[in-house]
Design a protein around this motif. Structure first.
Motif, mmCIF file in Angstrom:
data_model
loop_
_atom_site.group_PDB
_atom_site.id
_atom_site.type_symbol
_atom_site.label_atom_id
_atom_site.label_comp_id
_atom_site.label_asym_id
_atom_site.label_seq_id
_atom_site.Cartn_x
_atom_site.Cartn_y
_atom_site.Cartn_z
ATOM 1 N N ASN A 1 0.815 -1.229 0.000
ATOM 2 C CA ASN A 1 0.000 0.000 0.000
ATOM 3 C C ASN A 1 0.850 1.282 0.000
ATOM 4 N N TYR B 1 -0.085 4.196 -5.260
ATOM 5 C CA TYR B 1 -1.476 4.316 -5.701
ATOM 6 C C TYR B 1 -1.485 4.591 -7.200
ATOM 7 N N SER C 1 -4.744 4.001 -1.537
ATOM 8 C CA SER C 1 -4.450 2.722 -2.201
ATOM 9 C C SER C 1 -5.275 1.585 -1.576
#
Ligand code: FES
Length: 263
Positions: free
Chosen positions: A49, A52, A253
């Motif tokens: 994560n 994005y 994300s």
């Protein structure tokens, strides 16, 4: 006039004649650093994560930039700890801040109580100056400055990349998302902190005997001196904002936050 003999005695730990709330600042410093340290360490260990790409965006968390490895290189001790690019990067800005002159003054008080605050009794009788081991190692700060400047440049490039969104035609087109603003503001704030560094002032002009003979360097030196006066402020703002920039990329994300497009 009769003389008054006042015996000089060493104040015990935490004792002081001060009437103000001298403990408030070190307490706030301790809490602020702990919040950031725990979050940054946790975020850098995740290895996920940090990027994005929704809506064609290209947002990279500053904790993971430059993204040199996306999988564990052969030398990574995977049997000991899961690979994360964030763990490779974290020590560099971390040690730059750890050895910063402002941070030293702050965490010597907040974490080591050495002393807890000015004119407040400390827990030890010996004096740990910075001219002997181990604190003489703090002098590596001047070398971490070069790394910190390189990271500001890299993060500026990431901010630039965040302005280009992948379209249906496979080309990147200019646009602005809230994430772009976050990723551009981040290196600017880091720059305001980094270029107010004492070592940078020395490097840019402080080491000259007659700086007035070098007008360009004199101007740079004056700018750095102006930033240096607010060094504590930029240290705090940039530290929390870089954490926020990671949090922003992380949450968009994960689909928890929406990245609004402005343009
Ligand atoms: Fe604070 Fe160098 S003195 S960054």
């Amino acid at each position: 006039m009769p003389s008054i003999d006042v015996p000089l005695t060493r104040a015990g730990f935490g004792q002081s004649a001060r009437k103000d709330a001298w403990w408030r600042e070190p307490l706030l410093v301790f809490a602020g650093y702990m919040i950031f340290l725990v979050y940054a360490t946790w975020a850098c260990m995740q290895g996920s994560n940090y990027l994005y790409t929704g809506g064609g965006a290209d947002y990279l968390s500053p904790f993971y930039s430059p993204l040199i490895f996306t999988t564990a290189p052969s030398w990574w001790p995977s049997s000991l700890i899961a690979f994360s690019m964030g763990l490779i990067i974290l020590p560099f800005p971390g040690l730059f801040r750890f050895t910063c002159y402002y941070y030293r003054g702050a965490y010597y008080k907040a974490f080591w109580a050495d002393p807890p605050s000015c004119t407040v009794g400390e827990p030890r009788k010996s004096y740990w100056g910075e001219r002997t081991f181990p604190l003489i190692l703090q002098n590596v700060h001047r070398y971490f400055l070069y790394v910190a400047i390189a990271l500001v440049v890299i993060l500026l490039h990431d901010g630039w990349k965040s302005l280009w969104f992948l379209g249906a035609d496979g080309e990147r087109h200019f646009g602005i998302g809230v994430g772009s603003l976050v990723l551009i503001a981040n290196p600017i704030l880091l720059g305001l902190y980094t270029f107010g560094c004492h070592s940078f002032r020395h490097l840019i002009g402080g080491r000259l005997d007659e700086i007035s003979n070098s007008p360009v360097r004199k101007s740079c030196y004056d700018c750095a001196s102006g930033l240096n006066k607010q060094h504590m402020r930029w240290a705090w703002i940039s530290m929390f904002f870089v954490g926020f920039a990671d949090l922003y990329v992380r949450l968009v994300s994960m689909g928890i936050w929406t990245d609004w497009r402005i343009l």
